[in-house]
Motif scaffolding. Structure first.
Motif, mmCIF file in Angstrom:
data_model
loop_
_atom_site.group_PDB
_atom_site.id
_atom_site.type_symbol
_atom_site.label_atom_id
_atom_site.label_comp_id
_atom_site.label_asym_id
_atom_site.label_seq_id
_atom_site.Cartn_x
_atom_site.Cartn_y
_atom_site.Cartn_z
ATOM 1 N N ASN A 41 -1.988 27.097 -39.239
ATOM 2 C CA ASN A 41 -1.671 26.013 -38.306
ATOM 3 C C ASN A 41 -0.722 25.000 -38.929
ATOM 4 O O ASN A 41 0.206 24.526 -38.276
ATOM 5 C CB ASN A 41 -2.958 25.324 -37.833
ATOM 6 N N ARG A 42 -0.910 24.702 -40.184
ATOM 7 C CA ARG A 42 -0.040 23.730 -40.852
ATOM 8 C C ARG A 42 1.392 24.266 -40.979
ATOM 9 O O ARG A 42 2.357 23.540 -40.766
ATOM 10 C CB ARG A 42 -0.588 23.375 -42.211
ATOM 11 N N PHE A 43 1.527 25.533 -41.331
ATOM 12 C CA PHE A 43 2.855 26.136 -41.461
ATOM 13 C C PHE A 43 3.599 26.044 -40.137
ATOM 14 O O PHE A 43 4.772 25.702 -40.090
ATOM 15 C CB PHE A 43 2.738 27.602 -41.902
ATOM 16 N N SER A 44 2.914 26.357 -39.036
ATOM 17 C CA SER A 44 3.542 26.334 -37.716
ATOM 18 C C SER A 44 4.007 24.940 -37.317
ATOM 19 O O SER A 44 4.970 24.805 -36.576
ATOM 20 C CB SER A 44 2.582 26.874 -36.655
ATOM 21 N N THR A 45 3.348 23.914 -37.803
ATOM 22 C CA THR A 45 3.748 22.555 -37.437
ATOM 23 C C THR A 45 4.754 21.945 -38.408
ATOM 24 O O THR A 45 5.512 21.069 -38.019
ATOM 25 C CB THR A 45 2.518 21.618 -37.326
ATOM 26 N N THR A 46 4.775 22.392 -39.657
ATOM 27 C CA THR A 46 5.663 21.764 -40.644
ATOM 28 C C THR A 46 6.893 22.591 -40.991
ATOM 29 O O THR A 46 7.849 22.050 -41.540
ATOM 30 C CB THR A 46 4.906 21.451 -41.955
ATOM 31 N N HIS A 47 6.881 23.891 -40.705
ATOM 32 C CA HIS A 47 8.009 24.734 -41.082
ATOM 33 C C HIS A 47 8.618 25.423 -39.865
ATOM 34 O O HIS A 47 9.560 24.942 -39.276
ATOM 35 C CB HIS A 47 7.585 25.786 -42.110
ATOM 36 N N GLN A 48 8.070 26.530 -39.520
ATOM 37 C CA GLN A 48 8.588 27.352 -38.430
ATOM 38 C C GLN A 48 7.418 27.859 -37.605
ATOM 39 O O GLN A 48 6.374 28.214 -38.143
ATOM 40 C CB GLN A 48 9.368 28.547 -38.996
ATOM 41 N N SER A 50 -8.133 29.397 -29.138
ATOM 42 C CA SER A 50 -7.208 28.764 -28.202
ATOM 43 C C SER A 50 -5.918 28.284 -28.870
ATOM 44 O O SER A 50 -4.916 28.085 -28.197
ATOM 45 C CB SER A 50 -7.891 27.596 -27.485
ATOM 46 N N ASP A 51 -5.924 28.121 -30.189
ATOM 47 C CA ASP A 51 -4.708 27.691 -30.885
ATOM 48 C C ASP A 51 -3.781 28.855 -31.225
ATOM 49 O O ASP A 51 -2.769 28.679 -31.888
ATOM 50 C CB ASP A 51 -5.060 26.905 -32.145
ATOM 51 N N GLY A 52 -4.130 30.073 -30.775
ATOM 52 C CA GLY A 52 -3.270 31.232 -30.998
ATOM 53 C C GLY A 52 -3.615 32.059 -32.217
ATOM 54 O O GLY A 52 -3.048 33.130 -32.427
ATOM 55 N N VAL A 53 -4.529 31.596 -33.038
ATOM 56 C CA VAL A 53 -4.945 32.350 -34.219
ATOM 57 C C VAL A 53 -5.942 33.421 -33.795
ATOM 58 O O VAL A 53 -6.783 33.193 -32.937
ATOM 59 C CB VAL A 53 -5.579 31.418 -35.280
ATOM 60 N N GLU A 54 -5.801 34.599 -34.395
ATOM 61 C CA GLU A 54 -6.751 35.683 -34.171
ATOM 62 C C GLU A 54 -7.401 36.053 -35.492
ATOM 63 O O GLU A 54 -6.724 36.184 -36.501
ATOM 64 C CB GLU A 54 -6.057 36.919 -33.598
#
Length: 78
Positions: free
Chosen positions: A36-43, A60-64
């Motif tokens: 989740n952090r990578f998706s918000t801070t990088h790509q 619900s956040d898209g992680v499986e």
């Protein structure tokens, strides 16, 4: 040092998939933290997976969460 690395980043064309690998058989929500952090801070990641020794789950956040024995399915052509 802060434990926010992602174990595997897989690139296919322009799509980037992140995979965290855990040895636990018990789910812990902290397993998703680096993805989740990578998706918000990088790509933004097209796929976010946690491979562990437990049951499959979708969030619900898209992680499986997937059982590590099924990780090969992520690399099969669709």
């Amino acid at each position: 040092s802060r434990g926010l690395e992602i174990d595997v980043l897989f690139k296919s064309g322009r799509q980037l998939t992140g995979i965290e690998i855990k040895s636990s058989s018990t789910w812990n929500s902290s397993f998703k933290k680096a993805l989740n952090r990578f998706s918000t801070t990088h790509q933004s990641l097209n796929g976010c997976y946690v491979a562990y020794n437990g049951e499959n789950m979708e969030f619900s956040d898209g992680v499986e969460a997937i059982n590590y024995k099924k990780i090969y399915e992520l690399f099969l052509p669709t």
